[in-house]
Design a protein around this motif. Structure first.
Motif, mmCIF file in Angstrom:
data_model
loop_
_atom_site.group_PDB
_atom_site.id
_atom_site.type_symbol
_atom_site.label_atom_id
_atom_site.label_comp_id
_atom_site.label_asym_id
_atom_site.label_seq_id
_atom_site.Cartn_x
_atom_site.Cartn_y
_atom_site.Cartn_z
ATOM 1 N N GLU A 326 1.210 -2.011 -13.745
ATOM 2 C CA GLU A 326 0.123 -2.090 -12.770
ATOM 3 C C GLU A 326 0.631 -2.594 -11.419
ATOM 4 O OE1 GLU A 326 -4.232 -4.318 -12.183
ATOM 5 O OE2 GLU A 326 -3.013 -4.684 -13.971
ATOM 6 N N PHE A 327 1.513 -3.609 -11.463
ATOM 7 C CA PHE A 327 2.084 -4.155 -10.233
ATOM 8 C C PHE A 327 2.894 -3.094 -9.501
ATOM 9 C CE2 PHE A 327 6.000 -6.042 -8.406
ATOM 10 C CZ PHE A 327 5.444 -6.736 -7.341
ATOM 11 N N PHE A 328 3.732 -2.347 -10.211
ATOM 12 C CA PHE A 328 4.568 -1.337 -9.569
ATOM 13 C C PHE A 328 3.721 -0.179 -9.035
ATOM 14 C CE2 PHE A 328 8.416 -3.392 -10.563
ATOM 15 C CZ PHE A 328 9.444 -2.699 -9.951
ATOM 16 N N LYS A 329 2.693 0.212 -9.754
ATOM 17 C CA LYS A 329 1.842 1.299 -9.264
ATOM 18 C C LYS A 329 1.095 0.896 -8.012
ATOM 19 C CE LYS A 329 1.138 3.832 -13.583
ATOM 20 N NZ LYS A 329 0.148 4.279 -14.598
ATOM 21 N N GLU A 330 0.826 -0.403 -7.865
ATOM 22 C CA GLU A 330 0.144 -0.892 -6.676
ATOM 23 C C GLU A 330 1.095 -1.079 -5.502
ATOM 24 O OE1 GLU A 330 -2.220 -4.924 -5.142
ATOM 25 O OE2 GLU A 330 -1.888 -4.593 -7.282
ATOM 26 N N CYS A 331 2.291 -1.638 -5.759
ATOM 27 C CA CYS A 331 3.215 -2.015 -4.682
ATOM 28 C C CYS A 331 4.338 -1.010 -4.449
ATOM 29 C CB CYS A 331 3.820 -3.391 -4.981
ATOM 30 S SG CYS A 331 2.596 -4.720 -5.090
ATOM 31 N N PHE A 332 4.823 -0.355 -5.493
ATOM 32 C CA PHE A 332 5.937 0.604 -5.381
ATOM 33 C C PHE A 332 5.572 1.897 -6.117
ATOM 34 C CE2 PHE A 332 7.827 -3.740 -5.939
ATOM 35 C CZ PHE A 332 8.205 -3.947 -4.615
ATOM 36 N N PRO A 333 4.491 2.553 -5.755
ATOM 37 C CA PRO A 333 4.034 3.709 -6.545
ATOM 38 C C PRO A 333 5.055 4.837 -6.637
ATOM 39 C CG PRO A 333 2.861 3.571 -4.442
ATOM 40 C CD PRO A 333 3.603 2.292 -4.602
ATOM 41 N N ASP A 334 5.780 5.117 -5.552
ATOM 42 C CA ASP A 334 6.755 6.211 -5.612
ATOM 43 C C ASP A 334 7.945 5.866 -6.490
ATOM 44 O OD1 ASP A 334 7.597 4.292 -3.742
ATOM 45 O OD2 ASP A 334 8.765 5.758 -2.607
ATOM 46 N N ALA A 335 8.243 4.559 -6.661
ATOM 47 C CA ALA A 335 9.402 4.146 -7.459
ATOM 48 C C ALA A 335 9.155 4.290 -8.950
ATOM 49 C CB ALA A 335 9.769 2.697 -7.137
ATOM 50 N N VAL A 336 7.887 4.263 -9.375
ATOM 51 C CA VAL A 336 7.589 4.378 -10.806
ATOM 52 C C VAL A 336 8.098 5.711 -11.344
ATOM 53 C CG1 VAL A 336 5.766 4.452 -12.542
ATOM 54 C CG2 VAL A 336 5.586 2.853 -10.618
ATOM 55 N N ALA A 337 7.839 6.781 -10.606
ATOM 56 C CA ALA A 337 8.308 8.100 -11.047
ATOM 57 C C ALA A 337 9.824 8.209 -10.961
ATOM 58 C CB ALA A 337 7.649 9.188 -10.203
ATOM 59 N N LEU A 338 10.409 7.561 -9.965
ATOM 60 C CA LEU A 338 11.865 7.631 -9.802
ATOM 61 C C LEU A 338 12.593 6.886 -10.919
ATOM 62 C CD1 LEU A 338 12.030 6.985 -5.943
ATOM 63 C CD2 LEU A 338 12.473 9.160 -7.105
ATOM 64 N N ILE A 339 12.093 5.696 -11.249
ATOM 65 C CA ILE A 339 12.724 4.888 -12.300
ATOM 66 C C ILE A 339 12.353 5.409 -13.678
ATOM 67 C CG2 ILE A 339 12.871 2.572 -13.306
ATOM 68 C CD1 ILE A 339 12.259 1.440 -10.514
ATOM 69 N N GLY A 340 11.097 5.762 -13.848
ATOM 70 C CA GLY A 340 10.574 6.120 -15.164
ATOM 71 C C GLY A 340 9.911 4.910 -15.782
ATOM 72 N N GLN A 341 8.690 5.076 -16.264
ATOM 73 C CA GLN A 341 7.925 3.923 -16.738
ATOM 74 C C GLN A 341 8.612 3.224 -17.903
ATOM 75 O OE1 GLN A 341 3.615 4.297 -16.668
ATOM 76 N NE2 GLN A 341 3.488 3.373 -18.720
ATOM 77 N N ASP A 342 9.113 3.969 -18.871
ATOM 78 C CA ASP A 342 9.778 3.350 -20.027
ATOM 79 C C ASP A 342 11.049 2.625 -19.604
ATOM 80 O OD1 ASP A 342 7.789 4.341 -21.638
ATOM 81 O OD2 ASP A 342 8.940 6.104 -22.276
ATOM 82 N N GLN A 343 11.848 3.245 -18.704
ATOM 83 C CA GLN A 343 13.080 2.621 -18.210
ATOM 84 C C GLN A 343 12.757 1.348 -17.437
ATOM 85 O OE1 GLN A 343 16.434 4.120 -18.399
ATOM 86 N NE2 GLN A 343 17.072 2.083 -17.760
#
Length: 507
Positions: A326-343
């Motif tokens: 939730e924190f990453f989707k709010e603050c770093f939304p583009d990074a979630v797809a780049l990193i991968g949620q499980d990773q």
């Protein structure tokens, strides 16, 4: 206990590298990370004809399948490259590294905005002491073969007695993302190729009498200890230096350390499915969010090393996978797809955040027999090696003159770099999003383009020159008097044959 007696080192697990010089012979030591600074120092001492014995408590990192230490890459500026240039290694690093020509700022919306280091393409050699063209000594071989960590031979040129510039065609104003493992192995191999350098792995410092240059090591797997005596012991053993602990027992040695309330944790962006970089690879990527930020540096395998800097109390609130995502989707939304949620979840909860500490101490030496450099003293290891070598040349290897001058000048720079490092951290996490900062940067670019030798922006002087950090800080202070909001307060300042119009605060 009298300080002249051999005193046990307080941390039995500490790693040390000791550099000793004795009438054309020397020795070296290291701490919690592979021995970059010690290996480079060994190259410099050997170049001067001294015999070097380098002691390392761990195994040879070239024989280790897994690299241990901090992040797998680092950003190398002109200062580090200049130090490598003096021993014939800068060209290899430039060929290996990935040039980063600016910052790529990621907004919360996902928009990306580049901030170039050199938007005007100012190809200017800054004329400051320590930023001169250098003469390289030819050790007798025009071409020296080094064993490349990738199991291939690399040819290094030693252009004897010829003025040279840094190898950086087309990327003069770039910093380079360099693999730590590659750099460690390159320096070890370069030092090992010199017959004046001798390595001793699996040797841990257990006692030292620094006034006499006596050291005692325990060799792994053996019961007997190894003793060594030499004229100079150089501790290049990191931020938790054992040699420095010995200095702290002496009267008159000043020491302080400061932990800031922020820590850092490393994450990872893999290559795309087709094996390419997931983002523009010639930039240092930044996600500035005011009180915290994230950065990413490109790796040679097209992955990214990502570092999240944040207050510890903020880290503590992210104690479940759900809160983290939730924190990453709010603050770093583009990074979630780049990193991968499980990773992201695996990497974040795999370790605790590391601390950021600032160390200040002085003096760095004892008489003519002991010296600490690099993280053991401050945070300027490669540059330490170059400046120490310059002082050795200037004073004809007279350590009674070299070591006190080194302590004095480097301590002044160490005080300045602590302030500059903190400012840079605030700039990256917060100021790059502010209109006033962007306006000021534009003014810097214009003035630097017009007066490249009189007006040098702070980042340029720190990263793309060898200007002393004290001078960089001094320039920042007087340049900081410029007031963008009050043009009617302008004064005229002469710059050689040019005239600058500036507005000074308080006028």
């Amino acid at each position: 206990m009298d300080v002249k007696e051999s005193q046990p080192c307080p941390d039995p697990d500490s790693r040390v590298s000791v550099c000793i010089r004795q009438r054309k012979r020397a020795t070296t030591a290291h701490n919690k990370k592979p021995c970059r600074v010690g290996s480079l120092a060994a190259c410099y001492f050997a170049k001067r004809g001294h015999t070097v014995h380098l002691y390392e408590s761990r195994e040879d990192v070239r024989q280790s399948e897994q690299f241990r230490g901090r992040s797998i890459n680092l950003a190398m500026s002109v200062r580090g490259r200049t130090a490598l240039k003096e021993v014939g290694l800068e060209k290899v690093i430039v060929k290996h590294g990935i040039p980063m020509k600016g910052r790529m700022v990621h907004a919360v919306t996902g928009e990306r905005r580049p901030i170039l280091y050199d938007p005007n393409n100012n190809q200017v050699e800054l004329e400051y002491p320590g930023n001169k063209l250098v003469e390289l000594e030819d050790p007798g071989n025009k071409l020296v073969e080094l064993e490349d960590p990738g199991n291939k031979l690399v040819e290094l040129e030693y252009p004897g007695n010829k003025l040279v510039e840094l190898e950086d065609p087309g990327n003069k104003q770039s910093i380079y993302s360099v693999s730590r493992k590659f750099l460690n192995e390159l320096l070890l191999t370069a030092a090992e190729k010199d017959p004046n350098v001798h390595f001793h792995f699996h040797h841990k410092l257990v006692a030292a009498d620094l006034e006499t240059g006596s050291t005692t090591f325990h060799r792994a797997g053996q019961s007997e200890e190894v003793s060594e005596t030499a004229d100079l012991v150089v501790g290049a053993d990191g931020a938790f230096s054992t040699i420095r602990r010995q200095l702290m027992k002496r009267p008159g040695f000043d020491y302080s350390q400061r932990y800031i309330e922020h820590g850092y944790l490393e994450l990872f962006i893999p290559p795309t499915e087709d094996g390419e970089f997931a983002m523009e690879h010639n930039y240092l990527h930044i996600w500035p969010r005011g009180t915290f930020m994230m950065i990413a540096l490109p790796n040679q395998d097209r992955s990214w090393t990502v570092t999240l800097f944040m207050p510890f109390h903020k880290f503590d609130t992210l104690d479940t996978p759900e809160k983290l995502v939730e924190f990453f989707k709010e603050c770093f939304p583009d990074a979630v797809a780049l990193i991968g949620q499980d990773q992201l979840i695996r990497d974040f909860f795999a370790t605790r955040p590391s601390s950021l500490v600032s160390v200040k101490c002085k003096p760095y030496h004892i008489g003519c027999t002991a010296l600490i450099i690099g993280d053991a003293a401050h945070a300027m290891g490669f540059e330490d090696c170059r400046i120490l070598d310059e002082l050795m040349e200037r004073h004809h290897d007279d350590l009674s003159l070299v070591l006190p001058e080194f302590s004095q000048t480097r301590n002044e720079d160490a005080e300045a770099i602590c302030d500059l490092a903190m400012y840079n951290y605030i700039e990256m996490r917060d100021l790059v999003n502010k209109r006033s900062f962007l306006l000021r940067k534009k003014l810097d670019e214009i003035l630097f383009w017009l007066f490249p030798r009189q007006w040098v922006p702070l980042y340029t002087s720190v990263t793309f020159s060898n200007m002393s950090y004290t001078q960089c800080l001094s320039n920042k202070q007087w340049q900081g008097k410029i007031d963008l909001q009050n043009p009617e307060h302008a004064t005229h300042t002469s710059c050689g044959n040019n005239i600058m119009t500036v507005a000074l605060k308080g006028n």
